[in-house]
Design a protein around this motif. Structure first.
Motif, PDB file in Angstrom:
ATOM      1  N   PRO A 135      32.012  24.652  39.451  1.00  0.00           N
ATOM      2  CA  PRO A 135      32.124  25.508  38.228  1.00  0.00           C
ATOM      3  C   PRO A 135      31.047  25.821  37.547  1.00  0.00           C
ATOM      4  N   THR A 136      30.097  26.875  37.935  1.00  0.00           N
ATOM      5  CA  THR A 136      28.996  27.315  37.421  1.00  0.00           C
ATOM      6  C   THR A 136      28.958  28.835  37.422  1.00  0.00           C
ATOM      7  N   GLY A 137      28.640  29.546  36.311  1.00  0.00           N
ATOM      8  CA  GLY A 137      28.609  30.858  36.289  1.00  0.00           C
ATOM      9  C   GLY A 137      29.781  31.596  36.439  1.00  0.00           C
ATOM     10  N   ILE A 138      30.900  31.243  36.248  1.00  0.00           N
ATOM     11  CA  ILE A 138      32.193  31.865  36.392  1.00  0.00           C
ATOM     12  C   ILE A 138      32.490  32.791  35.243  1.00  0.00           C
ATOM     13  N   VAL A 139      32.992  33.986  35.315  1.00  0.00           N
ATOM     14  CA  VAL A 139      33.053  34.748  33.955  1.00  0.00           C
ATOM     15  C   VAL A 139      34.753  35.277  34.370  1.00  0.00           C
ATOM     16  N   ILE A 140      35.401  35.135  33.359  1.00  0.00           N
ATOM     17  CA  ILE A 140      36.955  35.264  33.298  1.00  0.00           C
ATOM     18  C   ILE A 140      37.107  36.135  32.013  1.00  0.00           C
ATOM     19  N   ALA A 141      37.420  37.367  32.205  1.00  0.00           N
ATOM     20  CA  ALA A 141      37.660  38.267  31.029  1.00  0.00           C
ATOM     21  C   ALA A 141      38.814  37.586  30.252  1.00  0.00           C
TER      22      ALA A 141
ATOM     23  N   GLU B  46      38.170  50.488  29.774  1.00  0.00           N
ATOM     24  CA  GLU B  46      39.266  50.858  29.601  1.00  0.00           C
ATOM     25  C   GLU B  46      40.377  49.784  29.041  1.00  0.00           C
ATOM     26  N   GLU B  47      39.510  48.384  29.214  1.00  0.00           N
ATOM     27  CA  GLU B  47      40.340  47.038  29.054  1.00  0.00           C
ATOM     28  C   GLU B  47      41.288  46.966  29.878  1.00  0.00           C
ATOM     29  N   GLU B  48      41.263  47.121  31.159  1.00  0.00           N
ATOM     30  CA  GLU B  48      41.914  46.835  32.352  1.00  0.00           C
ATOM     31  C   GLU B  48      41.744  45.481  32.872  1.00  0.00           C
ATOM     32  N   TYR B  49      42.695  44.782  33.131  1.00  0.00           N
ATOM     33  CA  TYR B  49      42.230  43.335  33.649  1.00  0.00           C
ATOM     34  C   TYR B  49      42.978  42.986  34.823  1.00  0.00           C
ATOM     35  N   PRO B  50      42.421  42.065  35.794  1.00  0.00           N
ATOM     36  CA  PRO B  50      42.873  41.700  36.979  1.00  0.00           C
ATOM     37  C   PRO B  50      44.073  40.692  36.862  1.00  0.00           C
TER      38      PRO B  50
ATOM     39  N   LEU C 182      39.021  32.539  45.639  1.00  0.00           N
ATOM     40  CA  LEU C 182      37.990  33.532  45.264  1.00  0.00           C
ATOM     41  C   LEU C 182      36.709  32.985  45.675  1.00  0.00           C
ATOM     42  N   TYR C 183      36.044  33.283  46.724  1.00  0.00           N
ATOM     43  CA  TYR C 183      34.533  32.659  47.119  1.00  0.00           C
ATOM     44  C   TYR C 183      33.615  32.944  46.271  1.00  0.00           C
ATOM     45  N   ALA C 184      32.509  32.406  46.541  1.00  0.00           N
ATOM     46  CA  ALA C 184      31.188  32.707  45.671  1.00  0.00           C
ATOM     47  C   ALA C 184      30.881  33.934  45.630  1.00  0.00           C
ATOM     48  N   HIS C 185      30.452  34.501  44.344  1.00  0.00           N
ATOM     49  CA  HIS C 185      29.889  35.703  43.954  1.00  0.00           C
ATOM     50  C   HIS C 185      30.726  36.815  44.390  1.00  0.00           C
ATOM     51  N   SER C 186      32.133  36.556  44.287  1.00  0.00           N
ATOM     52  CA  SER C 186      32.914  37.743  44.535  1.00  0.00           C
ATOM     53  C   SER C 186      33.153  38.182  43.061  1.00  0.00           C
ATOM     54  N   ALA C 187      33.639  39.335  43.154  1.00  0.00           N
ATOM     55  CA  ALA C 187      34.334  40.104  41.712  1.00  0.00           C
ATOM     56  C   ALA C 187      35.475  40.867  41.837  1.00  0.00           C
ATOM     57  N   VAL C 188      36.035  40.750  40.922  1.00  0.00           N
ATOM     58  CA  VAL C 188      37.662  41.487  40.835  1.00  0.00           C
ATOM     59  C   VAL C 188      37.596  42.070  39.618  1.00  0.00           C
ATOM     60  N   ILE C 189      37.429  43.423  39.684  1.00  0.00           N
ATOM     61  CA  ILE C 189      37.334  44.099  38.445  1.00  0.00           C
ATOM     62  C   ILE C 189      38.482  45.089  38.179  1.00  0.00           C
ATOM     63  N   GLY C 190      38.880  45.258  37.043  1.00  0.00           N
ATOM     64  CA  GLY C 190      39.880  46.193  36.468  1.00  0.00           C
ATOM     65  C   GLY C 190      41.223  45.833  36.896  1.00  0.00           C
ATOM     66  N   GLU C 191      42.182  46.751  36.630  1.00  0.00           N
ATOM     67  CA  GLU C 191      43.683  46.704  36.766  1.00  0.00           C
ATOM     68  C   GLU C 191      44.092  46.597  38.189  1.00  0.00           C
ATOM     69  N   VAL C 192      43.779  45.373  38.821  1.00  0.00           N
ATOM     70  CA  VAL C 192      43.961  45.186  40.282  1.00  0.00           C
ATOM     71  C   VAL C 192      44.787  43.910  40.420  1.00  0.00           C
TER      72      VAL C 192
ATOM     73  N   GLU D  83      40.540  47.411  44.292  1.00  0.00           N
ATOM     74  CA  GLU D  83      41.878  48.017  44.591  1.00  0.00           C
ATOM     75  C   GLU D  83      42.785  46.592  45.081  1.00  0.00           C
ATOM     76  N   ASP D  84      44.123  46.952  44.819  1.00  0.00           N
ATOM     77  CA  ASP D  84      44.959  45.818  45.043  1.00  0.00           C
ATOM     78  C   ASP D  84      44.758  45.251  46.411  1.00  0.00           C
ATOM     79  N   VAL D  85      45.047  43.864  46.323  1.00  0.00           N
ATOM     80  CA  VAL D  85      44.925  43.168  47.700  1.00  0.00           C
ATOM     81  C   VAL D  85      46.307  42.708  48.036  1.00  0.00           C
ATOM     82  N   PRO D  86      46.919  43.146  49.206  1.00  0.00           N
ATOM     83  CA  PRO D  86      48.224  42.674  49.257  1.00  0.00           C
ATOM     84  C   PRO D  86      48.416  40.894  49.611  1.00  0.00           C
TER      85      PRO D  86
END
Length: 124
Positions: free
Chosen positions: A15-21, A43-47, A55-65, A81-84
């Motif tokens: 649990p280091t460097g984790i950012v959760i909007a 636009e304040e869209e959240y995942p 979610l592996y290291a250094h990954s980012a999920v951005i926006g309304e996905v 983009e959405d992930v099935p």
């Protein structure tokens, strides 16, 4: 919000460097590794992260996905983009690498992950 509550079943192995909007939705049994960002857009869209996602290291999920149930986001991947459900994604921007892949239950997916440079070879 710094006081954001995660589900009790959330797994934080490093649990280091984790950012959760603040507006992100996180399901049950989600594993979030070090330096992961779940971020918003201007636009304040959240995942939305559904149940049993890794979610592996250094990954980012951005926006309304939405990252679908049971999916795996490889290290250093950027998801815009959405992930099935039950899908492995890797790369920047993230692309589907394998379908019908569920965390910890698909031997062929685990073997594939072990040979993908974007995903560590020491899967849980």
């Amino acid at each position: 919000d710094i006081l954001r509550r995660l589900p009790a079943s959330t797994i934080l192995p490093h649990p280091t460097g984790i950012v959760i909007a603040g507006g992100c939705e996180i399901g049950e049994n989600v594993q979030i590794n070090q330096n992961v960002t779940l971020g918003t857009t201007p636009e304040e869209e959240y995942p939305i992260i559904e149940d049993d996602v890794t979610l592996y290291a250094h990954s980012a999920v951005i926006g309304e996905v939405t990252v679908g149930e049971g999916s795996v986001v490889g290290a250093n991947a950027t998801v815009i983009e959405d992930v099935p459900p039950n899908t492995l994604v890797a790369g920047n921007p993230a692309e589907v690498t394998k379908f019908n892949c569920r965390r910890n239950s698909c031997p062929s997916c685990l073997a594939h992950c072990a040979h993908t440079s974007s995903v560590p070879s020491f899967l849980p």
